[in-house]
Design a protein around this motif. Structure first.
Motif, mmCIF file in Angstrom:
data_model
loop_
_atom_site.group_PDB
_atom_site.id
_atom_site.type_symbol
_atom_site.label_atom_id
_atom_site.label_comp_id
_atom_site.label_asym_id
_atom_site.label_seq_id
_atom_site.Cartn_x
_atom_site.Cartn_y
_atom_site.Cartn_z
ATOM 1 N N VAL A 88 0.864 -1.183 0.000
ATOM 2 C CA VAL A 88 0.000 0.000 0.000
ATOM 3 C C VAL A 88 0.901 1.234 0.000
ATOM 4 N N LEU A 89 0.538 2.186 -0.835
ATOM 5 C CA LEU A 89 1.243 3.456 -0.919
ATOM 6 C C LEU A 89 0.503 4.460 -0.047
ATOM 7 N N GLY A 90 1.224 5.172 0.778
ATOM 8 C CA GLY A 90 0.553 6.156 1.606
ATOM 9 C C GLY A 90 1.492 6.842 2.576
ATOM 10 N N TYR A 91 0.881 7.413 3.583
ATOM 11 C CA TYR A 91 1.595 8.130 4.629
ATOM 12 C C TYR A 91 1.368 7.396 5.944
ATOM 13 N N GLY A 92 2.461 7.036 6.593
ATOM 14 C CA GLY A 92 2.364 6.326 7.860
ATOM 15 C C GLY A 92 2.430 7.279 9.035
ATOM 16 N N ILE A 93 1.646 7.000 10.055
ATOM 17 C CA ILE A 93 1.746 7.779 11.289
ATOM 18 C C ILE A 93 3.003 7.296 12.005
ATOM 19 N N ASP A 94 3.954 8.191 12.158
ATOM 20 C CA ASP A 94 5.277 7.848 12.676
ATOM 21 C C ASP A 94 5.308 7.970 14.203
ATOM 22 N N ARG A 95 5.078 6.851 14.845
ATOM 23 C CA ARG A 95 5.019 6.845 16.319
ATOM 24 C C ARG A 95 6.360 7.230 16.942
ATOM 25 N N LYS A 96 7.457 6.818 16.328
ATOM 26 C CA LYS A 96 8.776 7.184 16.875
ATOM 27 C C LYS A 96 8.959 8.698 16.857
ATOM 28 N N LYS A 97 8.576 9.323 15.753
ATOM 29 C CA LYS A 97 8.674 10.782 15.640
ATOM 30 C C LYS A 97 7.777 11.446 16.685
ATOM 31 N N LEU A 98 6.586 10.910 16.862
ATOM 32 C CA LEU A 98 5.650 11.445 17.844
ATOM 33 C C LEU A 98 6.218 11.329 19.253
ATOM 34 N N ASN A 99 6.760 10.175 19.587
ATOM 35 C CA ASN A 99 7.361 9.987 20.914
ATOM 36 C C ASN A 99 8.505 10.968 21.147
ATOM 37 N N GLU A 100 9.328 11.196 20.121
ATOM 38 C CA GLU A 100 10.442 12.143 20.243
ATOM 39 C C GLU A 100 9.930 13.557 20.500
ATOM 40 N N LEU A 101 8.856 13.956 19.812
ATOM 41 C CA LEU A 101 8.287 15.282 20.030
ATOM 42 C C LEU A 101 7.747 15.427 21.451
ATOM 43 N N ILE A 102 7.090 14.391 21.933
ATOM 44 C CA ILE A 102 6.560 14.431 23.303
ATOM 45 C C ILE A 102 7.710 14.556 24.303
ATOM 46 N N LYS B 223 10.668 15.720 23.764
ATOM 47 C CA LYS B 223 11.350 17.008 23.593
ATOM 48 C C LYS B 223 10.636 18.105 24.391
ATOM 49 N N THR B 224 9.309 18.044 24.422
ATOM 50 C CA THR B 224 8.553 19.068 25.137
ATOM 51 C C THR B 224 8.473 18.787 26.636
ATOM 52 N N ALA B 225 8.631 17.532 27.026
ATOM 53 C CA ALA B 225 8.573 17.163 28.450
ATOM 54 C C ALA B 225 9.585 16.053 28.715
ATOM 55 N N PRO B 226 10.870 16.393 28.789
ATOM 56 C CA PRO B 226 11.922 15.367 28.892
ATOM 57 C C PRO B 226 11.866 14.495 30.142
ATOM 58 N N ASP B 227 11.223 14.954 31.200
ATOM 59 C CA ASP B 227 11.180 14.181 32.446
ATOM 60 C C ASP B 227 9.935 13.302 32.562
ATOM 61 N N ILE B 228 9.157 13.228 31.524
ATOM 62 C CA ILE B 228 7.904 12.468 31.522
ATOM 63 C C ILE B 228 8.220 10.962 31.531
ATOM 64 N N ASN B 229 7.399 10.157 32.215
ATOM 65 C CA ASN B 229 7.686 8.716 32.236
ATOM 66 C C ASN B 229 7.072 8.019 31.016
ATOM 67 N N LEU B 230 7.541 6.839 30.743
ATOM 68 C CA LEU B 230 7.184 6.110 29.523
ATOM 69 C C LEU B 230 5.687 5.837 29.406
ATOM 70 N N SER B 231 5.021 5.519 30.492
ATOM 71 C CA SER B 231 3.590 5.229 30.413
ATOM 72 C C SER B 231 2.804 6.484 30.010
ATOM 73 N N VAL B 232 3.247 7.642 30.464
ATOM 74 C CA VAL B 232 2.588 8.893 30.086
ATOM 75 C C VAL B 232 2.882 9.208 28.617
ATOM 76 N N VAL B 233 4.110 8.938 28.166
ATOM 77 C CA VAL B 233 4.453 9.128 26.749
ATOM 78 C C VAL B 233 3.535 8.274 25.883
ATOM 79 N N ASN B 234 3.371 7.005 26.245
ATOM 80 C CA ASN B 234 2.527 6.099 25.461
ATOM 81 C C ASN B 234 1.071 6.539 25.455
ATOM 82 N N LYS B 235 0.546 6.950 26.600
ATOM 83 C CA LYS B 235 -0.836 7.407 26.666
ATOM 84 C C LYS B 235 -1.020 8.672 25.832
#
Length: 113
Positions: A9-23, A25-37
């Motif tokens: 399939v040709l398309g645009y993928g939602i990049d979870r790694k990029k999203l996690n990095e942005l989260i 970057k804005t809150a570096p002390d956030i824990n992993l469960s909060v990042v995932n939520k």
């Protein structure tokens, strides 16, 4: 009866790694469960904005990673990866600034509808 779907399939993928990095970057002390939520909430909001009449949402794989893929419809599915790579598709303009969370356009291995 076993029915096979398309291979690619040709398309645009939602990049979870990029999203996690942005989260992080804005809150570096956030824990992993909060990042995932937070990431799950953002992805849900993004998917709510997808025009299902114009684009199909499917699951795909790229380099072993799973993606939610936003594809431009039936012409974006096929069994020939090289043919799909030649097609020119644009990101969904209605997603506006959400496009930063997408990777592509690229060809993904099709997983499921």
């Amino acid at each position: 009866m076993d029915i096979e779907g398309p291979k690619y399939v040709l398309g645009y993928g939602i990049d979870r790694k990029k999203l996690n990095e942005l989260i992080l970057k804005t809150a570096p002390d956030i824990n992993l469960s909060v990042v995932n939520k937070t990431a799950n909430d953002v992805i849900e909001q993004l998917l709510d904005r997808v025009d299902n009449l114009e684009h199909e949402i499917v699951l795909g794989k790229l380099n072993g990673d799973s993606f939610i893929v936003i594809s431009p419809g039936q012409e974006a599915f096929g069994d020939n990866c090289e043919d799909l790579k030649q097609k020119n598709i644009r990101p969904p303009e209605y997603l506006g600034s959400w496009q930063i969370l997408l990777c592509g356009p690229t060809v993904f291995e099709f997983s499921s509808f």
